[in-house]
Design a protein around this motif. Structure first.
Motif, PDB file in Angstrom:
ATOM      1  N   ILE A 141       9.925   6.530  -6.405  1.00  0.00           N
ATOM      2  CA  ILE A 141      11.268   7.101  -6.580  1.00  0.00           C
ATOM      3  C   ILE A 141      11.857   7.453  -5.221  1.00  0.00           C
ATOM      4  CG2 ILE A 141      12.576   9.050  -7.493  1.00  0.00           C
ATOM      5  CD1 ILE A 141      11.737   7.253  -9.722  1.00  0.00           C
ATOM      6  N   LEU A 142      11.055   8.142  -4.393  1.00  0.00           N
ATOM      7  CA  LEU A 142      11.547   8.599  -3.091  1.00  0.00           C
ATOM      8  C   LEU A 142      11.942   7.454  -2.177  1.00  0.00           C
ATOM      9  CD1 LEU A 142       9.126  11.546  -2.240  1.00  0.00           C
ATOM     10  CD2 LEU A 142      11.604  11.691  -2.497  1.00  0.00           C
ATOM     11  N   THR A 143      11.246   6.339  -2.276  1.00  0.00           N
ATOM     12  CA  THR A 143      11.487   5.225  -1.357  1.00  0.00           C
ATOM     13  C   THR A 143      12.264   4.085  -2.019  1.00  0.00           C
ATOM     14  OG1 THR A 143       9.348   4.208  -1.916  1.00  0.00           O
ATOM     15  CG2 THR A 143       9.382   5.733  -0.063  1.00  0.00           C
TER      16      THR A 143
ATOM     17  N   GLY B 166      16.664   3.020 -13.271  1.00  0.00           N
ATOM     18  CA  GLY B 166      17.763   3.471 -12.421  1.00  0.00           C
ATOM     19  C   GLY B 166      18.081   4.939 -12.621  1.00  0.00           C
ATOM     20  N   LEU B 167      18.097   5.390 -13.880  1.00  0.00           N
ATOM     21  CA  LEU B 167      18.398   6.790 -14.174  1.00  0.00           C
ATOM     22  C   LEU B 167      17.305   7.717 -13.645  1.00  0.00           C
ATOM     23  CD1 LEU B 167      19.843   6.637 -17.799  1.00  0.00           C
ATOM     24  CD2 LEU B 167      21.041   7.343 -15.740  1.00  0.00           C
ATOM     25  N   GLN B 168      16.059   7.285 -13.781  1.00  0.00           N
ATOM     26  CA  GLN B 168      14.956   8.095 -13.271  1.00  0.00           C
ATOM     27  C   GLN B 168      15.082   8.304 -11.770  1.00  0.00           C
ATOM     28  OE1 GLN B 168      11.572   5.828 -14.604  1.00  0.00           O
ATOM     29  NE2 GLN B 168      11.366   6.979 -16.500  1.00  0.00           N
ATOM     30  N   GLN B 169      15.465   7.266 -11.052  1.00  0.00           N
ATOM     31  CA  GLN B 169      15.621   7.380  -9.606  1.00  0.00           C
ATOM     32  C   GLN B 169      16.731   8.351  -9.245  1.00  0.00           C
ATOM     33  OE1 GLN B 169      16.206   3.318  -8.438  1.00  0.00           O
ATOM     34  NE2 GLN B 169      14.054   2.757  -8.700  1.00  0.00           N
TER      35      GLN B 169
ATOM     36  N   SER C 161       0.858  -1.181   0.000  1.00  0.00           N
ATOM     37  CA  SER C 161       0.000   0.000   0.000  1.00  0.00           C
ATOM     38  C   SER C 161       0.898   1.235   0.000  1.00  0.00           C
ATOM     39  CB  SER C 161      -0.888   0.008   1.252  1.00  0.00           C
ATOM     40  OG  SER C 161      -1.476   1.270   1.478  1.00  0.00           O
ATOM     41  N   GLN C 162       0.354   2.362  -0.422  1.00  0.00           N
ATOM     42  CA  GLN C 162       1.126   3.602  -0.263  1.00  0.00           C
ATOM     43  C   GLN C 162       1.388   3.870   1.215  1.00  0.00           C
ATOM     44  OE1 GLN C 162      -0.622   6.924  -2.366  1.00  0.00           O
ATOM     45  NE2 GLN C 162       0.074   6.166  -4.354  1.00  0.00           N
ATOM     46  N   ALA C 163       0.543   3.305   2.083  1.00  0.00           N
ATOM     47  CA  ALA C 163       0.786   3.401   3.528  1.00  0.00           C
ATOM     48  C   ALA C 163       1.930   2.481   3.946  1.00  0.00           C
ATOM     49  CB  ALA C 163      -0.483   3.047   4.306  1.00  0.00           C
ATOM     50  N   GLY C 164       2.455   1.695   3.012  1.00  0.00           N
ATOM     51  CA  GLY C 164       3.642   0.901   3.247  1.00  0.00           C
ATOM     52  C   GLY C 164       4.891   1.601   2.746  1.00  0.00           C
ATOM     53  N   GLN C 165       4.728   2.807   2.239  1.00  0.00           N
ATOM     54  CA  GLN C 165       5.858   3.642   1.817  1.00  0.00           C
ATOM     55  C   GLN C 165       5.993   4.873   2.697  1.00  0.00           C
ATOM     56  OE1 GLN C 165       4.124   3.914  -2.249  1.00  0.00           O
ATOM     57  NE2 GLN C 165       6.183   3.425  -2.966  1.00  0.00           N
ATOM     58  N   LEU C 166       4.858   5.290   3.266  1.00  0.00           N
ATOM     59  CA  LEU C 166       4.804   6.521   4.041  1.00  0.00           C
ATOM     60  C   LEU C 166       3.876   6.314   5.232  1.00  0.00           C
ATOM     61  CD1 LEU C 166       5.133   9.650   4.402  1.00  0.00           C
ATOM     62  CD2 LEU C 166       3.206   9.900   2.831  1.00  0.00           C
ATOM     63  N   GLY C 167       4.412   6.465   6.441  1.00  0.00           N
ATOM     64  CA  GLY C 167       3.580   6.329   7.629  1.00  0.00           C
ATOM     65  C   GLY C 167       2.689   7.541   7.814  1.00  0.00           C
ATOM     66  N   LEU C 168       1.395   7.306   7.996  1.00  0.00           N
ATOM     67  CA  LEU C 168       0.429   8.399   8.100  1.00  0.00           C
ATOM     68  C   LEU C 168      -0.379   8.303   9.393  1.00  0.00           C
ATOM     69  CD1 LEU C 168      -0.978   8.408   4.460  1.00  0.00           C
ATOM     70  CD2 LEU C 168       0.600  10.084   5.453  1.00  0.00           C
ATOM     71  N   PHE C 169      -0.907   9.432   9.814  1.00  0.00           N
ATOM     72  CA  PHE C 169      -1.779   9.512  10.991  1.00  0.00           C
ATOM     73  C   PHE C 169      -2.900   8.479  10.863  1.00  0.00           C
ATOM     74  CE2 PHE C 169      -5.034  10.903  13.811  1.00  0.00           C
ATOM     75  CZ  PHE C 169      -4.454  11.723  14.768  1.00  0.00           C
ATOM     76  N   GLY C 170      -3.111   7.704  11.924  1.00  0.00           N
ATOM     77  CA  GLY C 170      -4.206   6.746  11.943  1.00  0.00           C
ATOM     78  C   GLY C 170      -3.847   5.349  11.477  1.00  0.00           C
ATOM     79  N   TYR C 171      -2.635   5.183  10.937  1.00  0.00           N
ATOM     80  CA  TYR C 171      -2.250   3.893  10.375  1.00  0.00           C
ATOM     81  C   TYR C 171      -1.134   3.209  11.166  1.00  0.00           C
ATOM     82  CZ  TYR C 171      -5.028   4.713   6.155  1.00  0.00           C
ATOM     83  OH  TYR C 171      -6.054   4.912   5.278  1.00  0.00           O
TER      84      TYR C 171
ATOM     85  N   VAL D 289      18.004  10.841 -11.125  1.00  0.00           N
ATOM     86  CA  VAL D 289      17.734  12.207 -11.573  1.00  0.00           C
ATOM     87  C   VAL D 289      16.615  12.865 -10.767  1.00  0.00           C
ATOM     88  CG1 VAL D 289      16.915  13.597 -13.516  1.00  0.00           C
ATOM     89  CG2 VAL D 289      18.589  11.778 -13.904  1.00  0.00           C
ATOM     90  N   CYS D 290      15.572  12.091 -10.433  1.00  0.00           N
ATOM     91  CA  CYS D 290      14.366  12.677  -9.837  1.00  0.00           C
ATOM     92  C   CYS D 290      14.368  12.722  -8.313  1.00  0.00           C
ATOM     93  CB  CYS D 290      13.125  11.904 -10.298  1.00  0.00           C
ATOM     94  SG  CYS D 290      12.833  11.972 -12.076  1.00  0.00           S
ATOM     95  N   MET D 291      15.269  11.988  -7.683  1.00  0.00           N
ATOM     96  CA  MET D 291      15.237  11.862  -6.225  1.00  0.00           C
ATOM     97  C   MET D 291      15.232  13.216  -5.516  1.00  0.00           C
ATOM     98  SD  MET D 291      15.234   9.640  -3.658  1.00  0.00           S
ATOM     99  CE  MET D 291      15.993   8.088  -4.169  1.00  0.00           C
ATOM    100  N   GLY D 292      16.130  14.105  -5.916  1.00  0.00           N
ATOM    101  CA  GLY D 292      16.258  15.395  -5.237  1.00  0.00           C
ATOM    102  C   GLY D 292      15.016  16.255  -5.330  1.00  0.00           C
ATOM    103  N   ILE D 293      14.521  16.439  -6.549  1.00  0.00           N
ATOM    104  CA  ILE D 293      13.362  17.312  -6.745  1.00  0.00           C
ATOM    105  C   ILE D 293      12.117  16.707  -6.088  1.00  0.00           C
ATOM    106  CG2 ILE D 293      12.797  16.295  -9.000  1.00  0.00           C
ATOM    107  CD1 ILE D 293      12.294  19.982  -7.915  1.00  0.00           C
ATOM    108  N   PHE D 294      11.995  15.378  -6.131  1.00  0.00           N
ATOM    109  CA  PHE D 294      10.845  14.737  -5.497  1.00  0.00           C
ATOM    110  C   PHE D 294      10.918  14.857  -3.979  1.00  0.00           C
ATOM    111  CE2 PHE D 294       9.590  11.592  -9.104  1.00  0.00           C
ATOM    112  CZ  PHE D 294       9.115  12.661  -9.837  1.00  0.00           C
ATOM    113  N   ARG D 295      12.132  14.878  -3.438  1.00  0.00           N
ATOM    114  CA  ARG D 295      12.264  15.070  -1.983  1.00  0.00           C
ATOM    115  C   ARG D 295      11.758  16.456  -1.593  1.00  0.00           C
ATOM    116  NH1 ARG D 295      11.590  13.413   3.010  1.00  0.00           N
ATOM    117  NH2 ARG D 295      13.096  14.246   4.501  1.00  0.00           N
ATOM    118  N   ILE D 296      12.044  17.456  -2.402  1.00  0.00           N
ATOM    119  CA  ILE D 296      11.564  18.812  -2.122  1.00  0.00           C
ATOM    120  C   ILE D 296      10.030  18.841  -2.145  1.00  0.00           C
ATOM    121  CG2 ILE D 296      11.485  21.186  -2.990  1.00  0.00           C
ATOM    122  CD1 ILE D 296      14.340  20.745  -4.044  1.00  0.00           C
TER     123      ILE D 296
END
Length: 332
Positions: free
Chosen positions: A276-278, A290-293, A173-183, A295-302
């Motif tokens: 990409i972020l995870t 691999g290249l997408q990860q 789940s996306q909740a398996g990539q990012l911990g959210l309130f209530g989960y 190149v995009c990691m920095g901007i996606f972190r922002i």
């Protein structure tokens, strides 16, 4: 610095090019393949079974409710592409007794042949504040969402190794990539699937077995409707920042990625960004990925930081409103 960066990118591309034959799996052919779907009586699992059946696969559906299984079997059979296709139903709880799970999968393989693809879709969810969730809920969710994927996978892996082919899908789940309130009870069980998948993929890759972890967003299923009844306000407001997907759309993406042997399977732009972020040390299956990860990691972190700030703001506002309401009640 620019020359150094350019040299690094060139070296990285060359490295990926050298190893690409080792990381590019051959697509799995679904016509005539035996696909097992746990949690296949409804929601995403049912739609995955339908999608595979449409492509000529033989299906084994596994779930607890026998009546739902039989209803789903009739629905799936409407999509047959030839007279030889079979839908087998097995009523069992995949999270309780490993020996029972192993036995029913042996029976399924005796009837429909070795398992070519296993889709672990059995799961459940409980939402609420950490201190409000009963302790046994944490235990139950870990059993269903994690062990309910371990047991079927453990039961088929030996045969897949002998045949040197196979696909194993873990529906997280996306909740398996990012911990959210209530989960707090749900997210850890879905995070655990990622760790299992990475370790298992490293073990089975030499045998041409490929593991896929799917991270569906909020999806219009009976389970999601039931979960929404008890969601805290904060969880609802955070969930509303993204749209709800249809189960058929999610199933098509998962099946496509599993066939290709992709490790990550995500839906939509939010899902792509989270993947990409995870990505961390997760496997890649193409130079492009691999290249997408990289190149995009920095901007996606922002971008991700803005999302996190928004979520924190929602939680803070809800807390202030709740405290204000409680204070007003006391003064009355």
């Amino acid at each position: 610095m620019l020359l150094l960066a350019a040299a690094f990118i060139v070296a990285f591309v060359l490295l990926l090019y050298m190893v690409s034959p080792l990381i590019s799996p051959k697509p799995l052919k679904l016509p005539g393949a035996h696909v097992v779907v746990t949690g296949g009586s409804s929601g995403i699992g049912k739609c995955i079974a339908i999608e595979c059946y449409k492509q000529g696969a033989f299906i084994t559906l596994i779930a607890r409710d026998e009546n739902k299984l039989l209803q789903t079997k009739k629905e799936i059979e409407k999509y047959s592409v030839n007279d030889k296709q079979v839908v087998l139903c097995i009523s069992v709880d995949v999270s309780k007794d490993y020996e029972q799970v192993e036995n029913v999968l042996k029976q399924a393989q005796e009837k429909l042949g070795p398992v070519d693809m296993l889709v672990n879709c059995a799961g459940t969810s409980v939402t609420g504040k950490f201190e409000d969730i009963e302790v046994n809920c944490f235990e139950r969710l870990m059993a269903v969402n994690y062990l309910g994927s371990v047991y079927p996978s453990r039961a088929v892996i030996a045969t897949m190794k002998e045949r040197r082919m196979g696909r194993i899908v873990f529906v997280s789940s996306q909740a398996g990539q990012l911990g959210l309130f209530g989960y707090t009870a749900y997210s850890p069980t879905k995070f655990a699937l990622r760790g299992l998948a990475e370790a298992l993929q490293m073990e089975v890759k030499p045998y041409d077995i490929y593991v896929t972890v799917a991270y569906p967003p909020d999806t219009d299923t009976p389970g999601f409707a039931e979960e929404s009844k008890t969601k805290p306000l904060e969880t609802k407001l955070i969930s509303e920042t993204s749209s709800v997907c249809q189960a058929e759309q999610v199933a098509r993406v998962i099946v496509k990625d599993a066939i290709q042997g992709n490790f990550n399977s995500s839906v939509g732009s939010d899902g792509y960004m989270l993947s990409i972020l995870t990505s961390g040390m997760s496997p890649v299956t193409s130079i492009t990925e691999g290249l997408q990860q990289v190149v995009c990691m920095g901007i996606f972190r922002i971008i991700g930081l803005f999302y996190l700030g928004s979520f924190d703001s929602i939680v803070r506002r809800c807390m202030m409103q709740r405290e204000k309401s409680e204070s007003a009640d006391k003064t009355e």
